[in-house]
Design a protein around this motif. Structure first.
Motif, mmCIF file in Angstrom:
data_model
loop_
_atom_site.group_PDB
_atom_site.id
_atom_site.type_symbol
_atom_site.label_atom_id
_atom_site.label_comp_id
_atom_site.label_asym_id
_atom_site.label_seq_id
_atom_site.Cartn_x
_atom_site.Cartn_y
_atom_site.Cartn_z
ATOM 1 N N LYS A 121 0.858 -1.246 -0.129
ATOM 2 C CA LYS A 121 -0.140 -0.083 -0.216
ATOM 3 C C LYS A 121 0.863 1.374 -0.049
ATOM 4 O O LYS A 121 0.400 2.310 -0.546
ATOM 5 N N ASN A 133 -13.168 -7.961 8.469
ATOM 6 C CA ASN A 133 -12.839 -9.102 7.471
ATOM 7 C C ASN A 133 -11.597 -8.733 6.620
ATOM 8 O O ASN A 133 -10.723 -9.825 6.538
ATOM 9 N N HIS A 192 -5.557 -4.715 6.250
ATOM 10 C CA HIS A 192 -5.188 -4.176 5.039
ATOM 11 C C HIS A 192 -6.264 -2.933 4.714
ATOM 12 O O HIS A 192 -5.844 -1.609 4.110
ATOM 13 N N ARG A 232 -16.080 -11.119 1.848
ATOM 14 C CA ARG A 232 -15.582 -10.127 1.066
ATOM 15 C C ARG A 232 -16.478 -9.359 0.412
ATOM 16 O O ARG A 232 -17.764 -9.825 0.142
ATOM 17 N N THR A 273 -16.339 -7.686 -2.086
ATOM 18 C CA THR A 273 -16.582 -8.142 -3.427
ATOM 19 C C THR A 273 -16.977 -9.717 -4.095
ATOM 20 O O THR A 273 -16.822 -10.106 -5.031
ATOM 21 N N GLY A 306 -10.688 -9.966 -5.043
ATOM 22 C CA GLY A 306 -9.026 -9.879 -5.679
ATOM 23 C C GLY A 306 -8.873 -8.580 -6.364
ATOM 24 O O GLY A 306 -7.902 -8.412 -6.989
ATOM 25 N N SER A 352 -4.676 -2.806 -5.615
ATOM 26 C CA SER A 352 -4.768 -1.832 -4.906
ATOM 27 C C SER A 352 -4.201 -0.448 -5.863
ATOM 28 O O SER A 352 -4.247 0.703 -5.523
HETATM 29 O O1 LIG Z 1 -8.266 -1.611 -1.173
HETATM 30 C C1 LIG Z 1 -7.373 -1.984 -1.837
HETATM 31 O O2 LIG Z 1 -6.311 -1.979 -1.916
HETATM 32 C C2 LIG Z 1 -7.931 -2.861 -2.962
HETATM 33 C C3 LIG Z 1 -9.328 -3.480 -2.736
HETATM 34 C C4 LIG Z 1 -9.045 -4.873 -2.214
HETATM 35 O O3 LIG Z 1 -7.888 -5.260 -1.623
HETATM 36 N N1 LIG Z 1 -10.058 -5.408 -2.518
HETATM 37 C C5 LIG Z 1 -10.191 -6.943 -2.118
HETATM 38 C C6 LIG Z 1 -10.972 -7.137 -0.411
HETATM 39 C C7 LIG Z 1 -11.944 -6.116 -0.270
HETATM 40 C C8 LIG Z 1 -13.172 -6.765 0.423
HETATM 41 O O4 LIG Z 1 -13.695 -7.671 -0.900
HETATM 42 O O5 LIG Z 1 -13.461 -6.864 1.366
HETATM 43 C C9 LIG Z 1 -10.907 -7.730 -2.808
HETATM 44 O O6 LIG Z 1 -11.445 -7.108 -3.786
HETATM 45 O O7 LIG Z 1 -10.993 -9.061 -2.856
#
Ligand SMILES: O=C(O)CCC(=O)N[C@@H](CCC(=O)O)C(=O)O
Ligand code: NAI
Length: 481
Positions: free
Chosen positions: A102, A144, A148, A275, A277, A433, A436
Motif C-alpha cells: 500500500k 474482514n 489491509h 469479502r 466483492t 481480488g 490496490s
Molecule cells: O483497497 C485496496 O487496496 C484494493 C481493494 C481490495 O483489496 N479488495 C479486496 C478485499 C476487499 C473486500 O472484498 O473486502 C477484494 O476485492 O477482494
C-alpha cells in the motif's frame, strides 16, 4: 470475534471493555478498555498543524519505514490476523503483503492524483494547483480485512498531511493495535495516528464530533447510511463510504467449465465469503445449467474448511463469530422456506465454533429475492434464457460493487461492460481480488462515489487553485477617468 462487556463478569473486567476471542478455538485473545473519544480528538487536533507542516518527503519516508517495520514482523502479524479473524494463514500472509504494498502505491497516487501543477504567464502571473490536507480524519474499519482495509485509508491520509484516529472493528482490535504499533515504531508520532478502541458507540461519537474533518469508513451499508444521516447537516466534512455488495457473476458460453467453476468458487467462497466483492449471485445460461451445477458442486465439496494453522492449509476458515454463523444459517433457511432449492447445504460442522460450509441454492423460482448482502459463503443461482435477461438480473440490485462475466465472446463482454452497473467489471476473472493500484469502489448502496485504493488520495486532500505574482499588478485597464 469480540464481545463487549456491559456488566462485570469478574473482578478484573470493567464495564466498558472489549474482549476479543479466537473464532477457531473460542479462546480469549485480547482485551482492553474502550478509548476516550474526546481525548483522542483533542490530541489529533493539536498534533495536526505540525504534521501538516512536515514536508511530504518526510511523511513519505516515515511510511517507507512503516513498510519496513511490517516487513520485519510479517509472520507474527499474519499469525495474529489469522488468530483473530479465523482466516487461514496463507491468506493472512497475503493481507500483510497488501499492507506493505500500500505504501508505494499510495506514494505514486499522491503524486499523480494530488500533485502540484504550475502554469507561468508573463501577463497573468502563475496559475498554481496545490492540495491541502483536511485535518483530523476518523478511519472506521471492518473485521474482514482488519489490517489491509483501514491501512488503505491511513497511509494516504497520513501522506497527505492529515492526523488520523483509527476506530477499528470491535471484532478485531488486536490486529489494529499491532498495525498502529508498527507506525509508531517506524517514527510516526503517537498523536498523529491514534488507536481508539470501541464499538459502534465510539464510532458514532467520533463521526459526530465537531473537531473531526473527515470520516473514512469501510463496512456495512447500514452503518454507512447511518453515518451519512448523522452528517447530513455537515456538508463540510469529507466522507468516504466503502460498503458492501450483492455481486453478480454471469456465466455464459464457455467450453472451459472446470476453470469457470474454479473462478466461481474463488469469487463466492474465498475468505469464507466475507469479502465485499464476493460473488453472491451466479446467473447462468439455462442450457449450461446442469453441467455447471455438477462441476461446481463437485469442486465445492472438495473445499477444505479448517482452522488457520492447519496443515495442509484449508481453503477457508471460520466466519468471524457465532452470531455471524447463526445469521448465515438463518439466511440460508430463509431462502429455502421462500422457495429456494438447495444445491449444496450450508452446514455448521462444529456446532460451538463458527465454521460454516459453503451453501449453494437455486433461487430462480423465488418471486422476490432479498436484495441484501449475505456476508458469508452462500451463493444463489439464477438461471436465465438470454443475455439481456442475464444483464437485467445482474443489475437487479441496489448495490453496485463488482460484477464478472465468465465465458462469452468479446462482443458479449462489451455489452456486459456497457450495461452493468458496478464499479468493478471483470471478464473471465473473479469478482474479488481487486488491485490496490486501481480505484476501488462501487455505486448505489456500495459507496458514495469516493473510490478507495488508488483514488483514496482524492479524498485525503482538497485542491487549492491560486493565481500568484510577486508584486501587485492591476489587471483592469479600462473604464477609469
Ligand atoms: O483497497 C485496496 O487496496 C484494493 C481493494 C481490495 O483489496 N479488495 C479486496 C478485499 C476487499 C473486500 O472484498 O473486502 C477484494 O476485492 O477482494
Ligand atoms: N467496499 C469495501 O471496501 C468493503 C466493504 N466491507 C463491508 O464491511 C462489512 C463487514 O464489516 P463489519 O465490520 O461487519 O461492518 P460494520 O458496518 O458493522 O462496522 C464497520 C465499522 O463501523 C463501526 N460502526 C458501526 N456502526 C456505526 C455507526 N452507526 N456509526 C459509526 N461507526 C459505526 C463499527 O464499529 C466498525 O468499526 C460488509 O458489509 C462488507 O461488505 C468490507 C470490506 C471492504
Amino acid at each position: 470475534m469480540a464481545i463487549r462487556i456491559f456488566e462485570s463478569a469478574s473482578n478484573d473486567v470493567s464495564e466498558n471493555a472489549i474482549i476479543s476471542f479466537e473464532p477457531a478455538t473460542g479462546k480469549e485473545l485480547w482485551r482492553a478498555e474502550c478509548g476516550d473519544v474526546e481525548l483522542a480528538v483533542s490530541n489529533a487536533r493539536q498534533a495536526w498543524p505540525q504534521w501538516a507542516a512536515t514536508s511530504a518527503t518526510t511523511r513519505i519516508e516515515l511510511m517507507r519505514r512503516f513498510a519496513n517495520e511490517v516487513r520485519k514482523q510479517e509472520e507474527p502479524f499474519a499469525e495474529l490476523i489469522a488468530r483473530e479473524t479465523g482466516k487461514p494463514l496463507w491468506e493472512t500472509r497475503t493481507e500483510v503483503s497488501a499492507v506493505i504494498g500500500k505504501v508505494d502505491i499510495s506514494v505514486t497516487a499522491y503524486a499523480e492524483r494530488t500533485g502540484q501543477r504550475k502554469l507561468d504567464s508573463a501577463l497573468q502571473g502563475t496559475a498554481a494547483l496545490r492540495h491541502k490536507p483536511h485535518g483530523v480524519m476518523a478511519v472506521l474499519g471492518p473485521y474482514n480485512f482488519p489490517a489491509h482495509l483501514p491501512n488503505g485509508h491511513i497511509v494516504p491520509a497520513l501522506i497527505a498531511g492529515n492526523t488520523v484516529i483509527l476506530k477499528p472493528s470491535e471484532k478485531t482490535p488486536a490486529v489494529a493495535e499491532f498495525l498502529v504499533k508498527c507506525f509508531h515504531t517506524a517514527g510516526v508520532p503517537k498523536d498523529v495516528l491514534q488507536l481508539l478502541i470501541g464499538g459502534p458507540d465510539e464510532g458514532k461519537a467520533l463521526v459526530a464530533h465537531d473537531d473531526i474533518d473527515g470520516v473514512l469508513f469501510t463496512g456495512s451499508a447500514n452503518a454507512g447510511i447511518a453515518i451519512n444521516k448523522a452528517l447530513a447537516e455537515n456538508p463540510g466534512k469529507i466522507v468516504a463510504l466503502e460498503m458492501g455488495g450483492n455481486n453478480p457473476l454471469v456465466l455464459w458460453d464457455t467450453p472451459k467449465l472446470n476453470d469457470a467453476a474454479a473462478l466461481i468458487v474463488q469469487s463466492a467462497f474465498t475468505t469464507a465469503g466475507q469479502r465485499c466483492t464476493a460473488a453472491r449471485r451466479l446467473i447462468v445460461k439455462s442450457s449450461m445449467y446442469d453441467a455447471t451445477i455438477e462441476t461446481l458442486t463437485r469442486l465445492t465439496e472438495r473445499i477444505i474448511i479448517g482452522a488457520p494453522f492447519d496443515d495442509p492449509q484449508p481453503f477457508m476458515g471460520t466466519v468471524i463469530d457465532e452470531h455471524a454463523a447463526d445469521q448465515l444459517t438463518e439466511a440460508y433457511l430463509g431462502l429455502m422456506s421462500d422457495g429456494g432449492k438447495p444445491i449444496t447445504h450450508m452446514r455448521r460442522p462444529h456446532g460451538d465454533l463458527p465454521f460454516v460450509t459453503p451453501g449453494i441454492i437455486d433461487t430462480t423460482a423465488m418471486t422476490s429475492r432479498p436484495d441484501a448482502e449475505i456476508f458469508g459463503p452462500l451463493l444463489q443461482v439464477i438461471r436465465v434464457d438470454d443475455f439481456d435477461e442475464a444483464i437485467a438480473e445482474a443489475n437487479n440490485t441496489r448495490f453496485g460493487l463488482s460484477a464478472s462475466l465468465v465465458g462469452g465472446s468479446p462482443k458479449d463482454y462489451s455489452r456486459f461492460w456497457a450495461n452493468i452497473r458496478a464499479g468493478i467489471v471483470n471478464w473471465n476473472r473473479p469478482t474479488n481480488g481487486a488491485s490496490s493500484a486501481a480505484p476501488f469502489g462501487g455505486i448505489g448502496l456500495s459507496g458514495n462515489h469516493r473510490p478507495a485504493a488508488f483514488y483514496a488520495a482524492d479524498y485525503c486532500a482538497y485542491p487549492v487553485a491560486s493565481t500568484e505574482m510577486e508584486q501587485p499588478r492591476a489587471s483592469v485597464g479600462v473604464g477609469f477617468n
